[in-house]
Design an enzyme around this catalytic site. Structure first.
Site, mmCIF file in Angstrom:
data_model
loop_
_atom_site.group_PDB
_atom_site.id
_atom_site.type_symbol
_atom_site.label_atom_id
_atom_site.label_comp_id
_atom_site.label_asym_id
_atom_site.label_seq_id
_atom_site.Cartn_x
_atom_site.Cartn_y
_atom_site.Cartn_z
ATOM 1 N N ASP A 29 0.818 -1.226 0.000
ATOM 2 C CA ASP A 29 0.000 0.000 0.000
ATOM 3 C C ASP A 29 0.849 1.272 0.000
ATOM 4 O O ASP A 29 0.413 2.308 0.516
ATOM 5 C CB ASP A 29 -0.943 0.010 1.219
ATOM 6 C CG ASP A 29 -1.945 -1.131 1.177
ATOM 7 O OD1 ASP A 29 -2.261 -1.587 0.063
ATOM 8 O OD2 ASP A 29 -2.385 -1.576 2.234
ATOM 9 N N ALA A 30 2.048 1.192 -0.557
ATOM 10 C CA ALA A 30 2.953 2.347 -0.536
ATOM 11 C C ALA A 30 3.337 2.817 -1.931
ATOM 12 O O ALA A 30 4.171 3.695 -2.081
ATOM 13 C CB ALA A 30 4.205 2.007 0.265
#
Lengths: 294, 294, 294, 294
Positions: B238-239
């Site tokens: 999720d980065a």
């Protein structure tokens, strides 16, 4: 809502207690017995915690007794609802008091002063306390006392400064202590002392970007919206119960300075909304969260 | 924008290179020389990284050569702009290909199928791959192949399943691999293999609430807005670079189930917008961030 | 964007002309020839009207000539683009001038004064003209001249008052004449005289609720969002080219007084955004519409 | 909110009557007497019309009687509140019925079918009626009856077609008749016949852009936001009580086709929200306006 002139002032009851059958009936029957004409009523039964919350406003002119007597009589009702019940009865005809803590950033102070002058904020701003003198002039133009309390650079030596702030604030026994971009972390004993009254505006959409320089953090992450959060101050940094949040769209062309500029508008809106709701007894805190009867 | 019929198709140039004086002149002079009638042009000079980005669309009918020749001639211009220059020239008249990875949640798949059927998505959905069979029927109703690849419960044993997914996806050489609520973390070698093409929808306003059950996290924190984030998939969970985000207001009355329901609408919007921009070559990635010429 | 200090000031070219092939190349080649380092560039080709628009900002330090010489040389380029071409070259290092027209409502004035004091507005507020004295004190606190021009009740007798306003305004040769809730309809000759410079904030989402008391109209219709519109003033009431609009949610519990209060926040935002874009030469008018390179 | 399984179904009371002291007490005392555990309660006292509105939901399992008996007993309470009182008591465990009227545009139909399939809509879609066959296939894929009723070109000859539509709709005695981009103006007798049940989605932010081709009207006016409105159908075109509205930002680069595409997303959201609120008895109509307890 609208202005609380003494002609049409209201009594506002806010209450939280463990949920069970019959609470609404008990409270509304009480209000009917004292003749209360309800102009606003809101309820929330929280399935997660088993707690019940309500806020009700009645026309003061419809109630044939003093607010003191009303409180005394309602205390008996509250007692029936259990020992954990928390409640207040306030009179919108009594002006509330606010103290502002500021640093160098003018926009939130300027915004609140304008709203107070325009009759939009249901409170008097009693004093402004700054750790710098930058905002002294604008405060005094509005006829409000400004106190300068310099803060030492070393955080370990700020105890006496915070003590002075505490005394200046407490002299007004305010309903709200607003950290209007104060930029100083309150010591935990002050958080405790002003619990439920100290309100901060943080310039990010929490829990993203806790702590210092949130716009720089947002820029580095490349988010497409930036935000602001109005919350009660607790001992854990930027982790208190959230009252209000909002966001604004940014894009790749926005540098940090642009985010700072655009973010100011959201900070002002979010802080002024959150503060107004707090002053109108619309915010009920339960654990780490709030119920907001906006 | 609008439909990319073969009648009025366009050549789209996307480019990123180190910034310096004269880039716009060099590129636009080239386009003028080949007769290109510019219908869209966007530029961004990034002060932070010293990088320059542009996207330009010209009417294909105005350019008197094949796209192959156009690419060949532009390669010489790009070379002048330095060895770090990255560019593509695409033809909106050539349909792009998308493969979707799904699990049990139907809303993003259903939304994308509807948009594709309505001609709104400038691409063909070539195949849908699911680790469950729940979404097989709706996929086949749209005349699209569905492949069921069961995933072992033990994450350590999922290697062969991911290998099978890779083969099924790569058979279509897709322009986008969309994790439409796939709920499986891609192994880093697949992130690398599909770099810049694998697009995920995460059901929170990142960087808040990374990882599992973000609506539960949001509920526990008591936020007043929930959101969704469309981003490129990278090895760090999720980065990856964010393409698009949006939020919706919630309040104390919204339970987790309400957040899930309301969040779906934001997920659908954010994913469909991000995917469309990607397919139209409007998204240029630079480091951890994106430039989106929407 | 950001502050236009004289150190890093920029030359801003805004241009509109009939669209054809090669315009971007012609302009950008010119800018490259004079050494212009482009920091912002935006284009729009309007399919509906066949018109082309651009705005480009270059670092002044990168151009080895005065702005006067730059204008002179660009005039030749503009001439090549046809007789209908309209263009300006401005210097962000030269402060622009604004005159405000007000009545009794303080919020827009207070907001603009705060933004100007905070360095957010790229202009000096030269004077404030009011048909009432209510806002004289707050204006003077900011060190700005206030002129009181009383207006007769009979609209037919307001000619001399408007004439006096015109002289007071024109004495400053302002780049913008802002009707900050002025509440008076400008005579058509003044609309003509200040064409493209007179900016109004209307407290509705136009074209809904033209004319007087728009919040009352909105309340009566039962809309679920209220809005504000910043537009250029033309002879037809509330029908000029729209620069910016925004809305805020209301519900059945909001009375007219609540709409007025909440609407103020939108009015302030919309007016300040529209005015800043105008002052930064980001707004190009064409017919009844605007192109806004925000 | 959440799903209405028969296990935890609820009885929902909706009521409107002239305001006076003691209504809340009367109703809540009644609910307490029958053992009702209140899970949702909302009130509104309308100062403008002197009308009182409430919606309350109790756990069905907490009430020791049938819904028939509950209605019978509440009728006596309602009678005390005056002859103008309007009220309903419904059971969330009883599925409601919806009939959709469509034409050629698929997006609203597709969206509602997906929500119904996903269990998000608290109702069954009983039938879809179209004046064209375009949407027959997608309807049948969901196992729902599609009826084709061709409409003559001449509006004066459409009586029999409307009569056929009426019969097809009334066969299901639906709680909602949804004009999901039906594009036909209902005759006033049908508006009357389905009063309070016929729901339309209009693709503009009403009262702006009434009637045909609202996106074209919006484009011509140069607005900066476009919107959609969900409202009850009345005999006056696009003038019925508004249930929900929302908007999306557009700019000068958006042509009509872009507005149509982006507007679809707002239409879907606004219609689905408005319809859900209607089906959950959250919308109370009074005169030309609605109270929405969302």
């Amino acid at each position: 809502m609208s202005a609380a002139s003494t002609e049409d002032h209201r009594y506002v009851l806010s209450l939280g207690c463990p949920d069970r059958t019959g609470i609404v009936a008990r409270i509304s029957t009480f209000l009917a017995e004292v003749g209360g004409w309800i102009v606003e009523a809101a309820y929330h039964a929280d399935a997660d915690t088993g707690w019940f919350f309500t806020r009700q406003a009645v026309r003061a002119s419809s109630v044939d007794m003093s607010i003191g007597e009303l409180r005394e009589r309602f205390a008996a009702v509250a007692a029936e609802l259990g020992p954990e019940t928390e409640w207040t009865v306030s009179d919108t005809g009594e002006r509330k008091r606010v103290v502002l803590l500021v640093s160098k950033e003018a926009h939130c102070l300027h915004d609140l002063l304008g709203r107070a002058a325009g009759g939009e904020l249901p409170a008097d701003i009693c004093a402004v306390i700054g750790n710098h003198r930058d905002l002294e002039a604008v405060t005094r133009q509005h006829g409000i006392d400004f106190h300068h309390v310099p803060f030492p650079k070393d955080p370990a030596e700020r105890g006496p400064a915070f003590e002075q702030v505490r005394e200046l604030v407490d002299a007004h026994d305010p309903h709200a202590v607003v950290l209007a971009r104060f930029m100083q972390v309150l010591p935990s004993e002050l958080c405790e002392h002003w619990a439920g009254r100290a309100i901060n505006i943080h310039h990010s959409f929490l829990p993203s970007f806790v702590g210092a320089r949130p716009y720089h953090q947002a820029f580095a992450r490349g988010v497409k919206l930036i935000g602001a959060t109005c919350h009660y101050v607790t001992a854990e940094l930027d982790a208190g119960p959230i009252i209000e949040q909002d966001v604004i769209r940014v894009d790749h062309a926005d540098e940090v300075a642009d985010m700072v500029r655009q973010g100011r508008d959201i900070e002002k809106l979010v802080l002024s909304r959150g503060l107004r709701w707090h002053l109108e007894d619309r915010v009920l805190v339960h654990g780490r969260k709030t119920v907001v009867f906006s």
